[in-house]
Every structure is written in structure tokens, then in C-alpha cells.
Design an enzyme around this catalytic site. Structure first.
Site, PDB file in Angstrom:
ATOM      1  N   LYS A   6      92.555  52.161  34.780  1.00 27.94           N
ATOM      2  CA  LYS A   6      91.575  51.082  34.573  1.00 27.94           C
ATOM      3  C   LYS A   6      91.895  49.872  35.454  1.00 27.94           C
ATOM      4  O   LYS A   6      92.987  49.773  36.018  1.00 27.94           O
ATOM      5  CB  LYS A   6      91.545  50.678  33.093  1.00 27.94           C
ATOM      6  CG  LYS A   6      92.875  50.231  32.525  1.00 27.94           C
ATOM      7  CD  LYS A   6      92.775  50.015  31.030  1.00 27.94           C
ATOM      8  CE  LYS A   6      94.126  49.567  30.468  1.00 27.94           C
ATOM      9  NZ  LYS A   6      94.063  49.316  29.018  1.00 27.94           N
ATOM     10  N   TYR A  24      99.360  19.361  47.158  1.00 25.58           N
ATOM     11  CA  TYR A  24      98.474  18.567  46.311  1.00 25.58           C
ATOM     12  C   TYR A  24      99.253  17.829  45.220  1.00 25.58           C
ATOM     13  O   TYR A  24     100.139  18.394  44.567  1.00 25.58           O
ATOM     14  CB  TYR A  24      97.437  19.468  45.640  1.00 25.58           C
ATOM     15  CG  TYR A  24      96.347  19.943  46.557  1.00 25.58           C
ATOM     16  CD1 TYR A  24      95.485  19.048  47.172  1.00 25.58           C
ATOM     17  CD2 TYR A  24      96.167  21.301  46.799  1.00 25.58           C
ATOM     18  CE1 TYR A  24      94.478  19.481  48.022  1.00 25.58           C
ATOM     19  CE2 TYR A  24      95.159  21.754  47.643  1.00 25.58           C
ATOM     20  CZ  TYR A  24      94.321  20.831  48.252  1.00 25.58           C
ATOM     21  OH  TYR A  24      93.319  21.274  49.092  1.00 25.58           O
TER      22      TYR A  24
END
Length: 359
Positions: A36, A255
Site C-alpha cells: 500500500k 528562515y
């Protein structure tokens, strides 16, 4: 100058090695290989084709199962969440998909369907995880209804799921196994309980079918970044160093100025970020493998870039290849540094990451 952007190198020989290791751990059990979420980020069809000896494949959604059939996969495919709509039943029958049944609505839909051939059904029982599965007191009703229906193959598989299989001291796992055994005591049907962690930690849970997922891909399902002997990482995530610059003591990087250098050093910029699936919350100090040594992540992870401290005497050059996880640097360690789990990191690999098969 040819720089490499984020690239996932997939080692299919490691995958087959891991499969054989799992077979050694549970020699009497058949293997339902769980594929999956795009084969845990490794490529759904690619992984299935590399496991021709798997007894069956497990997926979450019907679209994944259809993609496998379209790729020429002929092995049994089990929908681990079952079907979502009554109209799916015809698709299951046409493509020879097996389905998990875990609620009354699914049972009623199958019993009332008009089918030319019966379906293969796995009946899921909730033994204590309280997610999917029928309640134990419903077992007799569901078992009798499915056994007597002409729409259902007589070879039912009985299954449940362990909530704490990765904890070797958990009292809940023996309780779940005891309840599962009690419910199935009068049945000679095949049973399935073990996920990757249970394959490793609870051999008495192996029964006739095991359902390995993460372990197939060479990653530990156990906590505290506990690595597993005998398995190899299938994915190695790499990218290039695209900038090298010196900074002085007291200068900030990235940042928000989230990291400030305490001394003169060299900073490297690597072309990977959360837009590629690298974890945004990876902490300062998260290791990156570069030119045979570990260098620490510094500053905030950006969409397309991360920065690392190369040290005062760095000789690293633009174009050098950095390994973010995989061969030489366990993904378990990166996940722990990002307050995440390996499952999430692998499944978050984005479409813009290039895929390359290991030579």
C-alpha cells in the site's frame, strides 16, 4: 556541471534479500507482501514485479489493486480495508481480488450481490485494537453467514491486527492472541495476525499467513530506532550539494535565523526539502552523510533546500552527493530526529523525486 536533484535509488536485490530473511523468520507461513501507499514510496508495480515468489499482495484501496493487474501482476491481491461501495463488488469479481470484511454493511453487500463466481474473503476481527474489525460477539454470525453464502469461497481466512506488536513487553499482545485463538478454536481455516513487528517479536502469531510491510523495505518497525540484523534498506535518498559558503561566528542561517553559528565555519546547501518529502521538522543536528562523514543539519528545512554545517576545514565541493537516508544512514535515525516514524518519511516521497534503480 551536472548536478543531481533529489533521487531515490531503489535496490531491488536488497528487497529480495529482505524477503528471504522474512521467510527464514517464518518458514511455515505464506507471505502477503504489503504494497500500500505506492509500495511504501518505493513504487507499487516495481516492488510487486520484484517479488514473483510472494504468495499474495496486500493493498489499501481498489485503485492500487487495479494498477497491479494492469501491470500484469497475477498473484492474489487482498484489499486490506475492504471495498468502499457496493458497486466495487463487480470489480472484485472481474479481477479476482480478495477482500477483507470488517463491518455489517460489507457483509450485507456481498450476501446480496449477484455473482457468477464466489469471492475470496478475509474476515477481520477486532481483538483489541479497536480500529477495523467486527466485535468478537459478532464472529459466529459473520462466520456462519459467509460460510453458507454461494457468493463466498469456502476457504475463508480469519485475521486480526495487533496494536502493540512493536512492544516486546506489552501485555496487550498476548491478550489479543488469546482472544483470537479462542474465537478461531473450532475452525480449521487459515489465520493471519502478524505484521512486520510481530514477525520479529511474536513468533507464535505467525499462523498460516504473515503480512510484512516495513520490514520488506529494510526498515525496522521497532521503536527507538532499533535496527534489525539481516535486512538491508531498499531506498537510499540522495541529492547534490549546490552551494558552499563560509560564514563568521554569530551569523544566522535560514528562515527565522533559527540557527546561529558559534564559530567560523562552512555551510553547505543541499537540493532537497519538504517539497521532496524530506521531513520539515527535522531538528538541528539531524545527520546527513557526505563524502564518508556525517554532517549536521542546521537551520530550518525549506521547500527545496536544507543547509548543513560542513565544518571549518571542509573540502566538499558543489556537485558532491549527499545521502539523506538509506545505505550508510538509517532512516530510523532520521525519523527519530524529525519526531516522526519511517513509515511517514517513506510514504511522503513526492512525485518530483527521481527514481533510479541501483546498479
Amino acid at each position: 556541471m551536472a548536478l543531481h536533484t533529489a533521487t531515490a535509488i531503489i535496490d531491488l536485490s536488497a528487497l529480495t534479500h529482505n524477503y528471504q530473511t522474512i521467510k527464514t523468520l517464518a518458514p511455515k507461513a505464506k507471505v502477503l507482501a504489503v504494497l500500500k501507499a505506492n509500495g511504501y514510496g518505493h513504487g507499487l508495480e516495481r516492488i510487486a514485479k520484484a517479488l514473483p515468489n510472494a504468495d499474495a499482495f496486500g493493498v489499501a484501496r481498489i485503485d492500487e489493486a487495479l494498477a497491479l493487474r494492469a501491470a500484469g501482476i497475477v498473484q492474489p491481491i487482498v484489499l486490506l480495508e475492504g471495498f468502499f461501495a457496493d458497486s466495487d463488488i463487480a470489480i472484485l469479481a472481474a479481477n479476482n481480488f480478495a477482500t477483507v470484511i470488517h463491518n455489517q454493511q460489507q457483509l450485507s453487500a456481498i450476501l446480496n450481490a449477484k455473482l457468477e463466481q464466489p469471492l475470496k474473503v478475509w474476515l477481520k476481527i477486532d481483538t483489541g485494537m479497536h480500529r477495523l474489525g467486527i466485535n468478537p460477539e459478532q464472529f459466529s454470525q459473520f462466520y456462519q453467514a459467509l460460510s453458507q453464502s454461494p457468493n463466498v469461497q469456502k476457504s475463508l481466512v480469519l485475521m486480526s491486527h495487533l496494536g502493540c506488536a512493536d512492544d516486546k513487553t506489552a501485555s496487550t499482545t498476548p491478550k489479543q492472541m488469546a482472544l483470537f485463538d479462542a474465537l478461531c478454536a473450532d475452525s480449521k481455516l487459515e489465520k493471519s495476525l502478524a505484521n512486520s513487528a510481530a514477525v520479529l517479536c511474536w513468533p507464535e502469531s505467525h499462523y498460516q499467513w504473515i503480512r510484512p510491510g516495513l520490514l520488506l523495505y529494510g526498515v525496522s518497525p521497532l521503536p527507538q530506532a532499533e535496527t534489525i540484523d539481516g535486512v538491508k534498506p531498499v531506498m537510499t535518498l540522495q541529492s547534490s550539494l549546490i552551494a558552499v559558503r563560509e560564514i563568521a561566528a554569530g551569523e544566522a542561517v535560514g528562515y527565522g535565523g533559527a540557527w546561529v553559528s558559534k564559530q567560523k565555519t562552512t555551510v553547505g546547501v543541499i537540493a532537497i526539502g519538504y517539497g521532496d518529502g524530506y521531513p520539515r521538522h527535522a531538528q538541528n543536528g539531524t545527520p546527513v552523510l557526505l563524502n564518508g562523514r556525517r554532517v549536521p543539519l542546521i537551520g530550518r528545512v525549506s521547500m527545496d533546500m536544507i543547509t548543513v554545517d560542513l565544518g571549518q576545514h571542509s573540502t566538499d565541493k558543489i556537485g558532491d552527493i549527499a545521502t539523506l537516508w538509506g545505505k550508510g544512514l538509517n532512516i530510523e535515525e532520521i525519523a527519530q530526529a524529525a519526531t516522526s516514524i519511517p513509515y511517514e518519511l517513506l510514504c511522503n516521497i513526492s512525485r518530483r523525486v527521481k527514481v533510479q534503480l541501483a546498479q
